[in-house]
Design a protein around this motif. Structure first.
Motif, mmCIF file in Angstrom:
data_model
loop_
_atom_site.group_PDB
_atom_site.id
_atom_site.type_symbol
_atom_site.label_atom_id
_atom_site.label_comp_id
_atom_site.label_asym_id
_atom_site.label_seq_id
_atom_site.Cartn_x
_atom_site.Cartn_y
_atom_site.Cartn_z
ATOM 1 N N UNK A 43 22.216 19.992 -26.184
ATOM 2 C CA UNK A 43 20.768 20.757 -25.958
ATOM 3 C C UNK A 43 19.265 19.982 -26.272
ATOM 4 N N UNK A 44 18.190 20.181 -25.863
ATOM 5 C CA UNK A 44 17.179 19.751 -26.197
ATOM 6 C C UNK A 44 16.085 20.662 -27.069
ATOM 7 N N UNK A 45 15.687 20.148 -28.135
ATOM 8 C CA UNK A 45 14.996 20.912 -29.140
ATOM 9 C C UNK A 45 13.517 20.527 -28.720
ATOM 10 N N UNK A 46 12.717 21.805 -28.480
ATOM 11 C CA UNK A 46 11.556 21.491 -27.966
ATOM 12 C C UNK A 46 10.382 22.544 -28.791
ATOM 13 N N UNK A 47 9.351 22.208 -28.765
ATOM 14 C CA UNK A 47 8.425 23.330 -29.261
ATOM 15 C C UNK A 47 6.869 23.153 -28.710
ATOM 16 N N UNK A 48 6.528 24.231 -28.319
ATOM 17 C CA UNK A 48 5.293 24.001 -27.190
ATOM 18 C C UNK A 48 5.232 23.003 -26.437
ATOM 19 N N UNK A 49 6.247 22.829 -25.694
ATOM 20 C CA UNK A 49 6.564 21.939 -24.666
ATOM 21 C C UNK A 49 6.930 20.597 -24.858
ATOM 22 N N UNK A 50 6.838 20.069 -26.277
ATOM 23 C CA UNK A 50 7.081 18.791 -26.765
ATOM 24 C C UNK A 50 8.542 18.679 -26.997
ATOM 25 N N UNK A 51 9.344 17.763 -26.741
ATOM 26 C CA UNK A 51 10.585 17.323 -27.044
ATOM 27 C C UNK A 51 10.606 16.644 -28.313
ATOM 28 N N UNK A 52 11.266 17.562 -29.327
ATOM 29 C CA UNK A 52 11.240 17.008 -30.616
ATOM 30 C C UNK A 52 12.501 16.156 -31.014
ATOM 31 N N UNK A 53 13.816 16.432 -30.164
ATOM 32 C CA UNK A 53 14.996 15.947 -30.500
ATOM 33 C C UNK A 53 15.950 16.560 -29.636
ATOM 34 N N UNK A 54 17.167 16.178 -29.879
ATOM 35 C CA UNK A 54 18.367 16.358 -29.011
ATOM 36 C C UNK A 54 19.603 16.813 -30.189
ATOM 37 N N UNK A 55 20.254 17.851 -29.817
ATOM 38 C CA UNK A 55 21.373 18.107 -30.862
ATOM 39 C C UNK A 55 22.668 17.859 -29.861
ATOM 40 N N UNK A 56 23.602 17.164 -30.168
ATOM 41 C CA UNK A 56 24.634 17.114 -29.460
ATOM 42 C C UNK A 56 26.158 17.770 -30.108
#
Length: 164
Positions: A135-148
């Motif tokens: 899954x992709x970690x996003x805040x305010x439409x900005x990609x912050x990271x990825x969780x596997x």
């Protein structure tokens, strides 16, 4: 501990990306390069521009690549009739044709998304509901990271073994 940890605690802030104009071959290269550092990584995020800002357009996963190869390469009628000496050439040709196609037909636009403050049970629930291992970690439409899924398993298994 399970409810104290959040998506931002386990997310990776280094992840593979390609531009939406890239070919499938470029996505495969980016994925292979990212797997040198992180063998369990199985996605490449596809980024594009919208309103002058970089935005997430989707993802290409290992499964997406395998599906493309299955459809375009492994089902190629020429491969079925190729003699053993011709097979490698036929496979290389079919692979090149397949991977030098546009990325758009192989893009997964419906990306599972988390907020950085989502607790780990929410992360697990998303993985289970969406039947995805990322899954992709996003805040305010900005990609912050990825969780596997490997990251989540590492955290959950540490808590489980500590409780034993």
């Amino acid at each position: 501990m399970l409810f104290r940890k959040r998506a931002w605690d386990i997310m990776r802030d280094e992840f593979a990306t390609v531009d939406e104009e890239a070919s499938l071959a470029e996505a495969v290269r980016a994925l292979r390069e990212s797997q040198i550092k992180s063998p369990e990584n199985n996605i490449v995020l596809v980024m594009g521009k919208s309103g002058g800002k970089e935005v997430l357009k989707g993802a290409v996963s290992v499964w997406t690549v395998l599906a493309a190869l299955d459809e375009k390469v492994l089902r190629d009628p020429e491969l079925k009739v190729a003699r053993e000496s011709d097979f490698d050439k036929a496979f290389a040709r079919a692979s090149a044709v397949c991977t030098h196609t546009a990325l758009a037909p192989h893009l997964e636009p419906d990306v599972p998304s988390l907020k950085p403050t989502d607790p780990l049970p929410v992360v697990l629930d998303l993985f289970m509901r969406r039947k995805r291992g990322w899954a992709v970690v996003q805040e305010n439409g900005k990609v912050l990271g990825v969780v596997l899924v490997a990251d989540l398993y590492r955290e959950l298994s540490a808590d489980i073994t500590a409780a034993l």
